[in-house]
Design a protein around this motif. Structure first.
Motif, mmCIF file in Angstrom:
data_model
loop_
_atom_site.group_PDB
_atom_site.id
_atom_site.type_symbol
_atom_site.label_atom_id
_atom_site.label_comp_id
_atom_site.label_asym_id
_atom_site.label_seq_id
_atom_site.Cartn_x
_atom_site.Cartn_y
_atom_site.Cartn_z
ATOM 1 N N MET A 39 0.874 -0.993 0.394
ATOM 2 C CA MET A 39 0.128 -0.025 0.003
ATOM 3 C C MET A 39 0.734 1.106 0.001
ATOM 4 O O MET A 39 0.315 1.926 -0.569
ATOM 5 C CB MET A 39 -1.193 -0.266 0.767
ATOM 6 N N GLY A 40 1.709 1.214 0.531
ATOM 7 C CA GLY A 40 3.304 1.880 0.203
ATOM 8 C C GLY A 40 3.206 3.098 -1.180
ATOM 9 O O GLY A 40 2.984 3.953 -1.403
ATOM 10 N N ASP A 43 0.613 3.987 -2.710
ATOM 11 C CA ASP A 43 -0.230 5.840 -1.722
ATOM 12 C C ASP A 43 1.105 6.340 -2.889
ATOM 13 O O ASP A 43 0.015 8.044 -3.147
ATOM 14 C CB ASP A 43 0.203 5.552 -0.600
ATOM 15 N N ALA A 46 -0.412 7.113 -6.514
ATOM 16 C CA ALA A 46 -1.922 8.433 -6.035
ATOM 17 C C ALA A 46 -1.383 9.720 -6.168
ATOM 18 O O ALA A 46 -2.053 10.291 -6.749
ATOM 19 C CB ALA A 46 -3.020 7.554 -5.358
ATOM 20 N N GLU A 47 -0.348 9.740 -5.278
ATOM 21 C CA GLU A 47 -0.271 10.985 -5.445
ATOM 22 C C GLU A 47 0.101 11.532 -6.298
ATOM 23 O O GLU A 47 0.565 13.074 -6.811
ATOM 24 C CB GLU A 47 0.745 11.281 -4.263
ATOM 25 N N ALA A 81 -3.649 2.211 -7.523
ATOM 26 C CA ALA A 81 -3.293 3.637 -7.433
ATOM 27 C C ALA A 81 -4.381 4.580 -8.125
ATOM 28 O O ALA A 81 -4.960 6.000 -7.600
ATOM 29 C CB ALA A 81 -1.547 4.399 -7.750
ATOM 30 N N LYS A 84 -7.555 4.768 -6.143
ATOM 31 C CA LYS A 84 -7.399 5.421 -5.096
ATOM 32 C C LYS A 84 -7.295 7.010 -5.627
ATOM 33 O O LYS A 84 -8.165 7.650 -4.201
ATOM 34 C CB LYS A 84 -6.019 4.753 -4.488
ATOM 35 N N ARG A 150 6.724 5.910 0.964
ATOM 36 C CA ARG A 150 6.110 7.172 1.898
ATOM 37 C C ARG A 150 7.147 8.605 1.706
ATOM 38 O O ARG A 150 6.672 9.168 1.041
ATOM 39 C CB ARG A 150 5.174 6.687 3.066
#
Length: 296
Positions: A39-40, A43, A46-47, A81, A84, A150
């Protein structure tokens, strides 16, 4: 001489496709083989999408058959991603990839920020990359750990930041390399600290700050510059054998700067347990002169 390379008809066929969150969900429901979901990574991607930094490259998703019915072989993190970020992106879809290819996917070396900056012709690309990364992390995730997925900064973002502030980063790198010989910080921490403090206070007497740290001459007791010079080269966290990392080194540098700008006397510079990352004091120009008060 006949080539032994497979004919184009036998090779996976790539084509750019706009993948919507709905299509991403459909493709994920047809997963054949995939690695454990991180999930890192999701994320992070997605960012990247949310910031508008996603670009169409040869890295896409792969299916063992056509888009409409094939099973997903590679690309689950990109698809999650997209879901999300709730944003459609253009991506290459490879149709007809053998499932046996899964074992050799993504085994190459990832390009670093320094690799991305190598095209600029700068001499100290590794230091440029690490300094830019620290500045971005300070501005985006100051209270989170600066390690792991992250804390990754995309190469595209690194280049954009470099292009937007090239001269300021060059100055910061030069100062950081010089200051790291005088104070306990690494060149990265000193360069990033210098960049951030002078960005917040562009009219502060920076030359006076630097001269005091470089020469150490005529500094009175309580001068934050003297306190910064006295921080040992191998500082340890209280009660541990672990050294301060570059983030903590930046924090101490900024604390010293803030105290100097505010004319606060400092004898010992230290970080308290759980102390948040200090924010450089903004110093605006007033009546043509710096607002900084007289010397301590």
């Amino acid at each position: 001489m006949r080539s032994n390379v497979s004919s184009l008809k036998e090779d996976p066929t790539p084509r750019p496709v706009t993948i919507t969150p709905e299509l991403a969900e459909d493709l994920l429901s047809r997963t054949a083989v995939n690695r454990r979901l991180d999930m890192g990574v999701v994320d992070f991607l997605a960012e990247t999408i949310r910031r508008g930094e996603w670009q169409l490259t040869h890295q896409g998703i792969a299916l063992d058959g056509p888009l409409e019915s094939g099973s997903l072989v590679d690309g689950q993190h990109r698809l999650y991603a997209i879901i999300k970020a709730d944003t459609a992106v253009r991506i290459f879809v490879f149709e007809g990839l053998s499932r046996s290819a899964f074992s050799v996917l993504d085994t190459g070396k990832r390009r670093s920020g320094a690799d991305a900056l190598s095209q600029t012709g700068e001499k100290y690309v590794t230091l440029f990359s690490s300094t830019i990364r620290h500045v971005i992390l300070f501005k985006t995730v100051p209270e989170l750990p600066w390690s792991g997925i992250r804390a990754r900064v995309t190469n595209d973002r690194t280049l954009k930041e470099y292009n937007a502030n090239t001269e300021r980063y060059r100055d910061s790198i030069a100062v950081g390399r010089n200051l790291s010989k005088q104070i306990f910080t690494t060149p990265t921490a000193a360069a990033a600290g210098y960049f951030l403090t002078t960005e917040a206070a562009p009219f502060a007497p920076v030359e006076e700050w630097i001269d005091g740290l470089v020469s150490g001459a005529n500094l009175k007791a309580g001068d934050p510059r003297l306190a910064l010079l006295k921080v040992p080269r191998d500082p340890r966290r209280r009660g541990t054998k672990k050294r301060f990392d570059s983030k903590e080194q930046m924090a101490i540098y900024i604390k010293a700067w803030n105290s100097w700008v505010e004319n606060e006397a400092v004898v010992n510079l230290r970080l308290k347990k759980g102390e948040k990352m200090p924010i450089p004091i903004e110093l605006k120009r007033a009546n043509g002169t710096s607002e900084r008060r007289s010397e301590i």
